[in-house]
Design a protein around this motif. Structure first.
Motif, PDB file in Angstrom:
ATOM      1  N   LYS A  37       0.845  -1.206   0.000  1.00  0.00           N
ATOM      2  CA  LYS A  37       0.000   0.000   0.000  1.00  0.00           C
ATOM      3  C   LYS A  37       0.873   1.247   0.000  1.00  0.00           C
ATOM      4  CE  LYS A  37      -3.990  -2.073   2.220  1.00  0.00           C
ATOM      5  NZ  LYS A  37      -4.746  -2.208   3.462  1.00  0.00           N
ATOM      6  N   ALA A  38       1.939   1.250   0.802  1.00  0.00           N
ATOM      7  CA  ALA A  38       2.851   2.392   0.856  1.00  0.00           C
ATOM      8  C   ALA A  38       3.559   2.589  -0.480  1.00  0.00           C
ATOM      9  CB  ALA A  38       3.866   2.212   1.986  1.00  0.00           C
ATOM     10  N   LEU A  39       3.885   1.502  -1.162  1.00  0.00           N
ATOM     11  CA  LEU A  39       4.559   1.600  -2.452  1.00  0.00           C
ATOM     12  C   LEU A  39       3.675   2.236  -3.517  1.00  0.00           C
ATOM     13  CD1 LEU A  39       6.420  -1.826  -2.486  1.00  0.00           C
ATOM     14  CD2 LEU A  39       7.485   0.447  -2.430  1.00  0.00           C
ATOM     15  N   GLU A  40       2.367   2.179  -3.337  1.00  0.00           N
ATOM     16  CA  GLU A  40       1.458   2.840  -4.272  1.00  0.00           C
ATOM     17  C   GLU A  40       1.611   4.355  -4.201  1.00  0.00           C
ATOM     18  OE1 GLU A  40      -2.488   1.469  -3.435  1.00  0.00           O
ATOM     19  OE2 GLU A  40      -2.000  -0.617  -3.911  1.00  0.00           O
ATOM     20  N   CYS A  41       2.051   4.864  -3.049  1.00  0.00           N
ATOM     21  CA  CYS A  41       2.191   6.308  -2.842  1.00  0.00           C
ATOM     22  C   CYS A  41       3.576   6.829  -3.202  1.00  0.00           C
ATOM     23  CB  CYS A  41       1.883   6.656  -1.387  1.00  0.00           C
ATOM     24  SG  CYS A  41       0.212   6.239  -0.890  1.00  0.00           S
ATOM     25  N   GLY A  42       4.554   5.956  -3.270  1.00  0.00           N
ATOM     26  CA  GLY A  42       5.903   6.392  -3.611  1.00  0.00           C
ATOM     27  C   GLY A  42       6.917   5.296  -3.413  1.00  0.00           C
ATOM     28  N   LYS A  43       8.065   5.484  -4.055  1.00  0.00           N
ATOM     29  CA  LYS A  43       9.136   4.491  -3.994  1.00  0.00           C
ATOM     30  C   LYS A  43      10.186   4.950  -2.984  1.00  0.00           C
ATOM     31  CE  LYS A  43      12.163   3.968  -7.399  1.00  0.00           C
ATOM     32  NZ  LYS A  43      12.742   3.618  -8.712  1.00  0.00           N
ATOM     33  N   PRO A  44      10.573   4.076  -2.056  1.00  0.00           N
ATOM     34  CA  PRO A  44      11.599   4.443  -1.082  1.00  0.00           C
ATOM     35  C   PRO A  44      12.998   4.357  -1.692  1.00  0.00           C
ATOM     36  CG  PRO A  44      10.977   2.176  -0.752  1.00  0.00           C
ATOM     37  CD  PRO A  44      10.079   2.716  -1.836  1.00  0.00           C
ATOM     38  N   ASP A  57       6.098 -13.906   4.444  1.00  0.00           N
ATOM     39  CA  ASP A  57       7.391 -13.613   5.071  1.00  0.00           C
ATOM     40  C   ASP A  57       8.241 -12.692   4.197  1.00  0.00           C
ATOM     41  OD1 ASP A  57       8.774 -15.109   3.117  1.00  0.00           O
ATOM     42  OD2 ASP A  57       8.853 -16.891   4.363  1.00  0.00           O
ATOM     43  N   GLY A  58       9.327 -12.196   4.792  1.00  0.00           N
ATOM     44  CA  GLY A  58      10.189 -11.238   4.118  1.00  0.00           C
ATOM     45  C   GLY A  58      10.812 -11.756   2.839  1.00  0.00           C
ATOM     46  N   LEU A  59      11.159 -13.033   2.792  1.00  0.00           N
ATOM     47  CA  LEU A  59      11.758 -13.591   1.572  1.00  0.00           C
ATOM     48  C   LEU A  59      10.764 -13.581   0.417  1.00  0.00           C
ATOM     49  CD1 LEU A  59      13.818 -16.528   3.096  1.00  0.00           C
ATOM     50  CD2 LEU A  59      14.674 -14.319   2.265  1.00  0.00           C
ATOM     51  N   SER A  60       9.508 -13.898   0.708  1.00  0.00           N
ATOM     52  CA  SER A  60       8.475 -13.852  -0.335  1.00  0.00           C
ATOM     53  C   SER A  60       8.239 -12.415  -0.797  1.00  0.00           C
ATOM     54  CB  SER A  60       7.160 -14.432   0.184  1.00  0.00           C
ATOM     55  OG  SER A  60       7.308 -15.779   0.511  1.00  0.00           O
ATOM     56  N   LEU A  61       8.245 -11.491   0.162  1.00  0.00           N
ATOM     57  CA  LEU A  61       8.071 -10.079  -0.193  1.00  0.00           C
ATOM     58  C   LEU A  61       9.232  -9.606  -1.063  1.00  0.00           C
ATOM     59  CD1 LEU A  61       6.844  -8.655   3.221  1.00  0.00           C
ATOM     60  CD2 LEU A  61       5.470  -9.070   1.177  1.00  0.00           C
ATOM     61  N   LEU A  62      10.445 -10.030  -0.741  1.00  0.00           N
ATOM     62  CA  LEU A  62      11.604  -9.649  -1.536  1.00  0.00           C
ATOM     63  C   LEU A  62      11.469 -10.162  -2.971  1.00  0.00           C
ATOM     64  CD1 LEU A  62      14.396  -8.355  -1.745  1.00  0.00           C
ATOM     65  CD2 LEU A  62      15.359 -10.519  -0.933  1.00  0.00           C
ATOM     66  N   LYS A  63      11.006 -11.369  -3.144  1.00  0.00           N
ATOM     67  CA  LYS A  63      10.798 -11.911  -4.501  1.00  0.00           C
ATOM     68  C   LYS A  63       9.794 -11.066  -5.265  1.00  0.00           C
ATOM     69  CE  LYS A  63      11.944 -16.671  -3.392  1.00  0.00           C
ATOM     70  NZ  LYS A  63      11.460 -18.045  -3.227  1.00  0.00           N
ATOM     71  N   ARG A  64       8.728 -10.646  -4.581  1.00  0.00           N
ATOM     72  CA  ARG A  64       7.725  -9.792  -5.238  1.00  0.00           C
ATOM     73  C   ARG A  64       8.324  -8.435  -5.603  1.00  0.00           C
ATOM     74  NH1 ARG A  64       2.423  -9.563  -1.691  1.00  0.00           N
ATOM     75  NH2 ARG A  64       1.908  -8.038  -3.283  1.00  0.00           N
ATOM     76  N   ASP A  68       8.987  -6.857  -9.723  1.00  0.00           N
ATOM     77  CA  ASP A  68       8.246  -5.665 -10.154  1.00  0.00           C
ATOM     78  C   ASP A  68       9.254  -4.632 -10.670  1.00  0.00           C
ATOM     79  OD1 ASP A  68       6.885  -3.187 -10.298  1.00  0.00           O
ATOM     80  OD2 ASP A  68       5.513  -3.784  -8.694  1.00  0.00           O
ATOM     81  N   LYS A  69       9.078  -4.177 -11.903  1.00  0.00           N
ATOM     82  CA  LYS A  69      10.015  -3.223 -12.499  1.00  0.00           C
ATOM     83  C   LYS A  69      10.147  -1.947 -11.671  1.00  0.00           C
ATOM     84  CE  LYS A  69       9.675  -4.681 -17.279  1.00  0.00           C
ATOM     85  NZ  LYS A  69       9.429  -4.279 -18.652  1.00  0.00           N
ATOM     86  N   GLN A  73      15.010  -2.348  -8.430  1.00  0.00           N
ATOM     87  CA  GLN A  73      16.323  -1.755  -8.149  1.00  0.00           C
ATOM     88  C   GLN A  73      16.411  -1.082  -6.776  1.00  0.00           C
ATOM     89  OE1 GLN A  73      18.955  -2.273 -10.187  1.00  0.00           O
ATOM     90  NE2 GLN A  73      17.505  -3.567 -11.304  1.00  0.00           N
ATOM     91  N   VAL A  74      15.333  -1.134  -5.982  1.00  0.00           N
ATOM     92  CA  VAL A  74      15.367  -0.538  -4.652  1.00  0.00           C
ATOM     93  C   VAL A  74      16.231  -1.412  -3.744  1.00  0.00           C
ATOM     94  CG1 VAL A  74      14.000   0.077  -2.604  1.00  0.00           C
ATOM     95  CG2 VAL A  74      13.069   0.499  -4.898  1.00  0.00           C
ATOM     96  N   PRO A  75      17.247  -0.814  -3.107  1.00  0.00           N
ATOM     97  CA  PRO A  75      18.078  -1.612  -2.183  1.00  0.00           C
ATOM     98  C   PRO A  75      17.245  -2.134  -1.010  1.00  0.00           C
ATOM     99  CG  PRO A  75      19.099   0.516  -2.648  1.00  0.00           C
ATOM    100  CD  PRO A  75      17.715   0.555  -3.202  1.00  0.00           C
TER     101      PRO A  75
END
Length: 81
Positions: A37-44, A57-64, A68-69, A73-75
């Protein structure tokens, strides 16, 4: 902006407080759903991502994030106990 994804509110508040106290802008996020939801408002510029989260979990979130283009590239720094 740094996104701190951590389900434990005490740890999340500490991360955000520490980053803000040295001049960074930081946002505490409690779950994967909140992250996207936060990513819809901006990229960190950086994501601190807990591995052990409720639900997805975090590993699944990292894969997602990497698939996503917009966020590929977000660290990301993975955190775990």
């Amino acid at each position: 902006m740094i996104f701190c994804v951590e389900d434990d509110p005490n740890i999340r508040e500490l991360e955000v407080y520490t980053l803000q106290s040295v001049g960074f802008k930081a946002l505490g996020i409690g779950s994967g759903d909140e992250l996207f939801k936060a990513l819809e408002c901006g990229k960190p510029t950086l994501i601190l991502l807990d591995i052990m989260l409720p639900g997805e979990d975090g590993l699944s979130l990292l894969k997602r994030l990497r698939s996503d283009k917009r966020t590929a590239q977000v660290p990301v720094i993975m955190a775990t106990a």
